[in-house]
Design a protein around this motif. Structure first.
Motif, mmCIF file in Angstrom:
data_model
loop_
_atom_site.group_PDB
_atom_site.id
_atom_site.type_symbol
_atom_site.label_atom_id
_atom_site.label_comp_id
_atom_site.label_asym_id
_atom_site.label_seq_id
_atom_site.Cartn_x
_atom_site.Cartn_y
_atom_site.Cartn_z
ATOM 1 N N ALA A 42 56.535 69.693 1.975
ATOM 2 C CA ALA A 42 55.211 69.083 1.824
ATOM 3 C C ALA A 42 54.231 70.075 1.196
ATOM 4 C CB ALA A 42 54.695 68.625 3.183
ATOM 5 N N ARG A 43 54.413 71.363 1.488
ATOM 6 C CA ARG A 43 53.545 72.418 0.937
ATOM 7 C C ARG A 43 54.429 73.518 0.344
ATOM 8 N NH1 ARG A 43 49.520 73.812 5.784
ATOM 9 N NH2 ARG A 43 49.677 75.754 4.648
ATOM 10 N N PRO A 44 55.021 73.293 -0.825
ATOM 11 C CA PRO A 44 55.962 74.264 -1.388
ATOM 12 C C PRO A 44 55.335 75.614 -1.739
ATOM 13 C CG PRO A 44 55.476 72.544 -2.977
ATOM 14 C CD PRO A 44 54.840 72.132 -1.678
ATOM 15 N N TRP A 45 54.023 75.670 -1.843
ATOM 16 C CA TRP A 45 53.335 76.929 -2.150
ATOM 17 C C TRP A 45 53.144 77.800 -0.908
ATOM 18 C CZ3 TRP A 45 51.163 72.121 -1.926
ATOM 19 C CH2 TRP A 45 50.229 71.920 -0.926
ATOM 20 N N ASP A 46 53.513 77.290 0.262
ATOM 21 C CA ASP A 46 53.283 78.015 1.513
ATOM 22 C C ASP A 46 54.550 78.033 2.371
ATOM 23 O OD1 ASP A 46 51.912 79.382 3.483
ATOM 24 O OD2 ASP A 46 51.103 77.558 4.384
ATOM 25 N N PRO A 47 55.595 78.726 1.939
ATOM 26 C CA PRO A 47 56.842 78.723 2.697
ATOM 27 C C PRO A 47 56.724 79.507 4.009
ATOM 28 C CG PRO A 47 57.008 80.237 0.869
ATOM 29 C CD PRO A 47 55.701 79.528 0.724
ATOM 30 N N PRO A 48 57.249 78.955 5.088
ATOM 31 C CA PRO A 48 57.211 79.664 6.366
ATOM 32 C C PRO A 48 58.286 80.746 6.418
ATOM 33 C CG PRO A 48 58.379 77.607 6.629
ATOM 34 C CD PRO A 48 57.860 77.629 5.220
ATOM 35 N N LEU A 49 58.160 81.607 7.410
ATOM 36 C CA LEU A 49 59.190 82.608 7.656
ATOM 37 C C LEU A 49 60.366 81.952 8.369
ATOM 38 C CD1 LEU A 49 57.034 85.568 9.006
ATOM 39 C CD2 LEU A 49 57.977 85.305 6.713
ATOM 40 N N ILE A 50 61.565 82.484 8.124
ATOM 41 C CA ILE A 50 62.713 82.034 8.911
ATOM 42 C C ILE A 50 62.638 82.724 10.273
ATOM 43 C CG2 ILE A 50 64.129 81.576 6.873
ATOM 44 C CD1 ILE A 50 65.629 84.197 7.469
ATOM 45 N N GLN A 51 63.496 82.333 11.179
ATOM 46 C CA GLN A 51 63.461 82.861 12.555
ATOM 47 C C GLN A 51 63.485 84.394 12.575
ATOM 48 O OE1 GLN A 51 63.208 81.024 15.380
ATOM 49 N NE2 GLN A 51 63.247 82.798 16.699
ATOM 50 N N GLU A 52 64.362 84.997 11.808
ATOM 51 C CA GLU A 52 64.457 86.462 11.795
ATOM 52 C C GLU A 52 63.171 87.102 11.279
ATOM 53 O OE1 GLU A 52 66.719 84.396 10.545
ATOM 54 O OE2 GLU A 52 68.516 84.761 11.720
ATOM 55 N N GLY A 53 62.538 86.465 10.311
ATOM 56 C CA GLY A 53 61.267 86.973 9.810
ATOM 57 C C GLY A 53 60.159 86.886 10.843
ATOM 58 N N GLN A 54 60.163 85.819 11.620
ATOM 59 C CA GLN A 54 59.169 85.681 12.688
ATOM 60 C C GLN A 54 59.365 86.757 13.740
ATOM 61 O OE1 GLN A 54 59.449 81.689 14.176
ATOM 62 N NE2 GLN A 54 58.547 80.804 12.350
ATOM 63 N N MET A 62 54.526 91.618 5.662
ATOM 64 C CA MET A 62 55.287 90.879 6.647
ATOM 65 C C MET A 62 55.367 89.413 6.260
ATOM 66 S SD MET A 62 54.141 92.531 10.281
ATOM 67 C CE MET A 62 52.623 91.661 10.231
ATOM 68 N N ARG A 63 54.319 88.859 5.766
ATOM 69 C CA ARG A 63 54.283 87.431 5.478
ATOM 70 C C ARG A 63 55.331 87.024 4.451
ATOM 71 N NH1 ARG A 63 55.147 83.009 4.693
ATOM 72 N NH2 ARG A 63 53.749 81.295 4.331
ATOM 73 N N HIS A 64 55.613 87.884 3.500
ATOM 74 C CA HIS A 64 56.514 87.509 2.421
ATOM 75 C C HIS A 64 57.920 88.050 2.628
ATOM 76 C CE1 HIS A 64 53.190 85.798 0.280
ATOM 77 N NE2 HIS A 64 52.504 86.879 0.549
ATOM 78 N N ASP A 65 58.219 88.492 3.802
ATOM 79 C CA ASP A 65 59.498 89.135 4.073
ATOM 80 C C ASP A 65 60.665 88.153 4.018
ATOM 81 O OD1 ASP A 65 61.446 90.915 4.779
ATOM 82 O OD2 ASP A 65 60.846 91.065 6.861
ATOM 83 N N ASP A 66 60.880 87.397 5.044
ATOM 84 C CA ASP A 66 62.026 86.491 5.135
ATOM 85 C C ASP A 66 61.564 85.044 5.036
ATOM 86 O OD1 ASP A 66 63.810 88.576 5.429
ATOM 87 O OD2 ASP A 66 63.705 88.570 7.607
ATOM 88 N N ARG A 67 61.085 84.663 3.863
ATOM 89 C CA ARG A 67 60.595 83.298 3.648
ATOM 90 C C ARG A 67 61.767 82.347 3.481
ATOM 91 N NH1 ARG A 67 56.836 84.273 -1.427
ATOM 92 N NH2 ARG A 67 58.602 83.102 -2.207
ATOM 93 N N ILE A 68 61.562 81.129 3.932
ATOM 94 C CA ILE A 68 62.629 80.138 3.871
ATOM 95 C C ILE A 68 63.064 79.836 2.436
ATOM 96 C CG2 ILE A 68 61.165 78.096 3.857
ATOM 97 C CD1 ILE A 68 63.245 76.890 5.870
ATOM 98 N N ASP A 69 62.145 79.892 1.473
ATOM 99 C CA ASP A 69 62.521 79.576 0.096
ATOM 100 C C ASP A 69 63.441 80.622 -0.525
ATOM 101 O OD1 ASP A 69 60.380 81.366 0.089
ATOM 102 O OD2 ASP A 69 59.654 80.668 -1.845
ATOM 103 N N ASN A 70 63.516 81.812 0.076
ATOM 104 C CA ASN A 70 64.459 82.824 -0.394
ATOM 105 C C ASN A 70 65.855 82.617 0.171
ATOM 106 O OD1 ASN A 70 62.534 84.162 -1.933
ATOM 107 N ND2 ASN A 70 61.898 85.439 -0.218
#
Length: 55
Positions: free
Chosen positions: A19-31, A1-9
């Motif tokens: 600020a933390r490029p190694w830790d991209p958050p999920l986009i709204q749909e992924g959340q 789930m964590r790597h599903d809809d990441r913002i960097d994709n």
């Protein structure tokens, strides 16, 4: 789930300004998908899940 809809994709320039490029958050749909998956798991495991972390 964590790597599903990441913002960097979805936003290629995000990495260059993050600020933390190694830790991209999920986009709204992924959340939403992660929340729904947690809710589904909670109903199937037989014990309560009190907290989930969405990043």
């Amino acid at each position: 789930m964590r790597h599903d809809d990441r913002i960097d994709n979805f936003e290629s320039l995000w990495v260059s300004t993050a600020a933390r490029p190694w830790d991209p958050p999920l986009i709204q749909e992924g959340q939403v998908r992660a929340f729904c998956t947690c809710r589904k798991i909670r109903t199937q495991v037989g014990f309560p899940i009190h907290c989930t972390f969405l990043n």
